[in-house]
Each structure stands twice: as structure tokens, then as C-alpha cells.
Design an enzyme around this catalytic site. Sequence first.
Site, PDB file in Angstrom:
ATOM      1  N   VAL A 250       0.915  -1.149   0.000  1.00 28.77           N
ATOM      2  CA  VAL A 250       0.000   0.000   0.000  1.00 28.77           C
ATOM      3  C   VAL A 250       0.955   1.199   0.000  1.00 28.77           C
ATOM      4  O   VAL A 250       1.528   1.541   1.022  1.00 28.77           O
ATOM      5  CB  VAL A 250      -0.932  -0.006   1.228  1.00 28.77           C
ATOM      6  CG1 VAL A 250      -1.795   1.245   1.250  1.00 28.77           C
ATOM      7  CG2 VAL A 250      -1.806  -1.266   1.234  1.00 28.77           C
ATOM      8  N   PRO A 251       1.163   1.803  -1.178  1.00 25.27           N
ATOM      9  CA  PRO A 251       2.326   2.669  -1.405  1.00 25.27           C
ATOM     10  C   PRO A 251       2.252   4.071  -0.804  1.00 25.27           C
ATOM     11  O   PRO A 251       2.196   5.076  -1.518  1.00 25.27           O
ATOM     12  CB  PRO A 251       2.407   2.718  -2.929  1.00 25.27           C
ATOM     13  CG  PRO A 251       0.990   2.572  -3.373  1.00 25.27           C
ATOM     14  CD  PRO A 251       0.368   1.618  -2.394  1.00 25.27           C
ATOM     15  N   CYS A 252       2.323   4.153   0.511  1.00 24.18           N
ATOM     16  CA  CYS A 252       2.303   5.453   1.177  1.00 24.18           C
ATOM     17  C   CYS A 252       3.566   6.267   0.862  1.00 24.18           C
ATOM     18  O   CYS A 252       3.560   7.490   1.003  1.00 24.18           O
ATOM     19  CB  CYS A 252       2.113   5.273   2.678  1.00 24.18           C
ATOM     20  SG  CYS A 252       3.307   4.185   3.457  1.00 24.18           S
ATOM     21  N   HIS A 253       4.622   5.603   0.415  1.00 24.15           N
ATOM     22  CA  HIS A 253       5.855   6.313   0.064  1.00 24.15           C
ATOM     23  C   HIS A 253       5.676   7.206  -1.168  1.00 24.15           C
ATOM     24  O   HIS A 253       6.502   8.071  -1.425  1.00 24.15           O
ATOM     25  CB  HIS A 253       7.003   5.316  -0.157  1.00 24.15           C
ATOM     26  CG  HIS A 253       6.740   4.327  -1.234  1.00 24.15           C
ATOM     27  ND1 HIS A 253       5.993   3.171  -1.019  1.00 24.15           N
ATOM     28  CD2 HIS A 253       7.102   4.296  -2.548  1.00 24.15           C
ATOM     29  CE1 HIS A 253       5.929   2.485  -2.145  1.00 24.15           C
ATOM     30  NE2 HIS A 253       6.588   3.139  -3.083  1.00 24.15           N
TER      31      HIS A 253
END
Length: 164
Positions: free
Chosen positions: A127-130
Site C-alpha cells: 500500500v504505497p504510502c511512500h
Amino acid sequence: MKRHRYVDSPLGRILLTADAASLDGLYFVGQKCEAVPRSDWTEDPSCALFAQVEVQLAEYFAGERTRFDLPLAPAGTPFQESVWRALGTIPCGTTVTYGGLAESLGTPRSVRAAAAAVGRNPISIIVPCHRVIGRDGSLTGYAGGLDRKRALLGLEAAQAPLLV
């Protein structure tokens, strides 16, 4: 029953957690808001789901995968879960601002709440919070540390298709 397993990555050791059938946590060891295995959790080195996560992470870090195909079950408030679903729509190799993320949710005034939900994302990388950055393009706030955020964005920039 909660299961867990540690795996190694190019960016450090990772703790994976799962419920009966879905991944519900991926944490860099030592990150902010890291889960810590409890006595009622079972360490499960032979879990097929964890093996699948490990294969897909290896492909991602090798530059061979831009999307993950795994059953996920991040647990949070309804607002947090809506933010985490929105994160999943940000394509590999691109970024969005916290303000842009709030707007995509239809709540442009909720920038701080959206940023807080991003910071509580329990399934890093997948879950690409970056991929969420500051309004001025700066790299801000990543529970795994800004060096890891920079490395993940650099990896994905190298994978992004060139637009002609």
C-alpha cells in the site's frame, strides 16, 4: 489467529503479519508505529501467503514488478481505510501530494487527517504510502524513514515507462 514472519529486504528486515487469509501488516523493523509480535501470535515460517509476499517483494526490488497481487486486510477507521484504498490507486513511478490525496477523497480540507492516515498505513510498500509527498515536492514523513522513502521512489522511477 494472528501469524507473523520476518523477511529480509534490500532496505532492511521486515515483519509480515496476517490474519486467517490476508496480509494485514508489513513493517520495517524499527519503523515508527511498528507492530511487535505478541505472545498470542504464532510465528509461521511455512505460511504460503508469506512466501507469496516474499516472492513479490523480491520481484519488486529486482525491478520486475510494479503492482502487487495479494489479499490485503489493513484494519483502521473507515476514513483511514478510504485513504489506504486511495494510496493503492497511485501508479508506480508517480507521486501525489497530501493535498492531492485529500482532494481525490472528495475532502480537500482534510489534508492533515489524510496525512495522519498515510502515516498509520500498516502495509508499507504494497500500500504505497511512500508515493505521497509534500506540496512543494519535498519528501516528508515516512514511518520507515526518509532514506527508505527516497530509495523506494528511486527504484520506482527507474521502473516507470518513458512517455514519448
